[in-house]
Design a protein around this motif. Structure first.
Motif, PDB file in Angstrom:
ATOM      1  N   UNK A  71       0.821  -1.211   0.000  1.00 35.90           N
ATOM      2  CA  UNK A  71       0.000   0.000   0.000  1.00 35.90           C
ATOM      3  C   UNK A  71       0.857   1.264   0.000  1.00 35.90           C
ATOM      4  N   UNK A  72       1.876   1.312   0.861  1.00 32.07           N
ATOM      5  CA  UNK A  72       2.672   2.528   1.017  1.00 32.07           C
ATOM      6  C   UNK A  72       3.705   2.733  -0.078  1.00 32.07           C
ATOM      7  N   UNK A  73       4.102   1.660  -0.762  1.00 34.58           N
ATOM      8  CA  UNK A  73       5.164   1.795  -1.753  1.00 34.58           C
ATOM      9  C   UNK A  73       4.805   1.179  -3.104  1.00 34.58           C
ATOM     10  N   UNK A 153      -3.552   7.647  -4.468  1.00 35.69           N
ATOM     11  CA  UNK A 153      -3.858   8.437  -3.271  1.00 35.69           C
ATOM     12  C   UNK A 153      -4.563   7.589  -2.221  1.00 35.69           C
ATOM     13  N   UNK A 154      -5.511   6.752  -2.655  1.00 32.97           N
ATOM     14  CA  UNK A 154      -6.245   5.901  -1.717  1.00 32.97           C
ATOM     15  C   UNK A 154      -5.340   4.833  -1.116  1.00 32.97           C
ATOM     16  N   UNK A 155      -4.410   4.307  -1.912  1.00 28.41           N
ATOM     17  CA  UNK A 155      -3.487   3.279  -1.428  1.00 28.41           C
ATOM     18  C   UNK A 155      -2.595   3.825  -0.314  1.00 28.41           C
ATOM     19  N   UNK A 156      -2.002   4.981  -0.559  1.00 26.40           N
ATOM     20  CA  UNK A 156      -1.123   5.572   0.455  1.00 26.40           C
ATOM     21  C   UNK A 156      -1.912   5.964   1.697  1.00 26.40           C
ATOM     22  N   UNK A 157      -3.129   6.484   1.505  1.00 22.85           N
ATOM     23  CA  UNK A 157      -3.961   6.858   2.648  1.00 22.85           C
ATOM     24  C   UNK A 157      -4.295   5.640   3.500  1.00 22.85           C
ATOM     25  N   UNK A 158      -4.659   4.541   2.837  1.00 23.50           N
ATOM     26  CA  UNK A 158      -4.978   3.314   3.567  1.00 23.50           C
ATOM     27  C   UNK A 158      -3.753   2.779   4.299  1.00 23.50           C
ATOM     28  N   UNK A 173      12.273   2.349  13.433  1.00 26.30           N
ATOM     29  CA  UNK A 173      13.239   2.153  12.350  1.00 26.30           C
ATOM     30  C   UNK A 173      13.078   0.762  11.740  1.00 26.30           C
ATOM     31  N   UNK A 174      12.891  -0.229  12.594  1.00 24.72           N
ATOM     32  CA  UNK A 174      12.692  -1.598  12.112  1.00 24.72           C
ATOM     33  C   UNK A 174      11.390  -1.719  11.332  1.00 24.72           C
ATOM     34  N   UNK A 175      10.340  -1.066  11.825  1.00 21.90           N
ATOM     35  CA  UNK A 175       9.036  -1.104  11.163  1.00 21.90           C
ATOM     36  C   UNK A 175       9.135  -0.522   9.752  1.00 21.90           C
ATOM     37  N   UNK A 176       9.848   0.598   9.616  1.00 22.20           N
ATOM     38  CA  UNK A 176      10.037   1.207   8.298  1.00 22.20           C
ATOM     39  C   UNK A 176      10.892   0.306   7.413  1.00 22.20           C
ATOM     40  N   UNK A 177      11.922  -0.316   7.983  1.00 19.67           N
ATOM     41  CA  UNK A 177      12.779  -1.221   7.209  1.00 19.67           C
ATOM     42  C   UNK A 177      11.972  -2.361   6.617  1.00 19.67           C
ATOM     43  N   UNK A 178      11.085  -2.940   7.406  1.00 17.14           N
ATOM     44  CA  UNK A 178      10.251  -4.037   6.917  1.00 17.14           C
ATOM     45  C   UNK A 178       9.379  -3.589   5.749  1.00 17.14           C
ATOM     46  N   UNK A 179       8.750  -2.424   5.902  1.00 16.12           N
ATOM     47  CA  UNK A 179       7.837  -1.957   4.858  1.00 16.12           C
ATOM     48  C   UNK A 179       8.577  -1.600   3.571  1.00 16.12           C
TER      49      UNK A 179
END
Length: 305
Positions: A71-73, A153-158, A173-179
């Protein structure tokens, strides 16, 4: 109040830096396939952060991490790629500016945050400001491009809202690394399908990729997710209007692009909408405050940026 202003100022750095994406891509990476740039922006940064944190998600978190990364990337950048090729840049950016509105509604549905009319109106004003800032006359509307911009826009918002809903027992930091890693891995087949020739790699291209990946990717998302945890998704997403404003400002300062009176008026509307979104969401209702405290407690182990 000063503490909140400090958080807002730090969080605002993320969309301001994201505004440099266009100028860095066009000046340092001209002719590069966009999805390949997205892949090289996400995956190396994610792997570097993984090497630093040395933590992998447990089996029961794999599905959620894959979804958040998508979703975020993956979906977000993939949809932006389609929109960028089928729509004028101003149209794509204006439609993408609907993201704060989507976040406001989704935060109410999924997080129990208050859905305030003033917040909705402030988000709509921000969309109008972005339109004045970068939407040119006679802009064409391609149905597929419009759909892609809205999906992005909807994907990033979700993804933003679910990032707050799902808080793993690890530092930020670990959470962002995983995503980032999950999003980069999922971009591999898309980049291969899209194809495209890669120009010669020079020092400028390497510097551009480092900026987009480590600064515009890893660092900014750690800052932004931290801000979301403290401010709430609607308030943090409202800062996203600063991204197109940053892009236009950089074009004016670095490339000598002229600013019309209409664009300057749009910049003023954008700044007013950012202020209004922060003002409206500065005092959460008791229900939202309780949830915010729960999220903050779960994120207490997060690293400070």
């Amino acid at each position: 109040m000063s503490s909140r202003l400090n958080v807002v100022a730090l969080t605002a750095l993320a969309p301001i830096i994201w505004g440099s994406t266009y100028i860095v891509s066009t000046e340092a990476l001209p002719g590069w396939p966009p999805l390949l740039v997205g892949l090289l922006r996400a995956l190396p940064a994610g792997l570097i952060l993984l090497a630093v944190t040395r933590k992998l998600p447990s089996r029961d978190w794999l599905g959620r991490i894959a979804l958040l990364g998508a979703l975020n990337f993956t979906i977000f950048w993939g949809a932006l790629f389609v929109a960028a090729y089928r729509l004028p840049g101003g149209v794509a950016a204006t439609l993408g500016a609907l993201q704060p509105l989507f976040v406001t509604v989704l935060a109410s549905l999924l997080l129990g945050a208050p859905l305030r009319l003033a917040a909705v109106l402030a988000a709509l004003a921000g969309v109008g400001g972005v339109g004045l800032l970068i939407l040119g006359p006679g802009a064409a509307l391609d149905p597929v491009g419009v759909a892609a911009a809205l999906v992005g826009a909807l994907s990033m918002a979700t993804g933003m809202v679910l990032t707050l809903r799902w808080t793993p027992p690890v530092d930020r930091l670990t959470f962002v690394a995983w995503q980032l890693t999950a999003g980069g891995v999922l971009l591999i087949p898309l980049a291969l399908i899209a194809g495209g020739e890669v120009p010669a790699v020079d020092l400028k291209a390497v510097a551009g990729l480092v900026w987009l990946g480590l600064i515009g990717g890893a660092l900014t998302y750690v800052i932004y997710f931290r801000g979301m945890t403290i401010l709430g998704a609607p308030a943090a997403s409202g800062l996203g209007f600063l991204s197109p404003l940053s892009a236009v400002t950089l074009g004016w300062v670095l490339l000598g692009q002229a600013l019309s009176p209409r664009q300057m008026a749009g910049a003023g509307v954008v700044l007013l909408s950012v202020w209004a979104v922060q003002k409206v969401n500065a005092r959460p209702t008791p229900k939202a405050q309780t949830q915010s405290q729960a999220v903050s407690s779960a994120a207490a182990r997060s690293v400070r940026v």
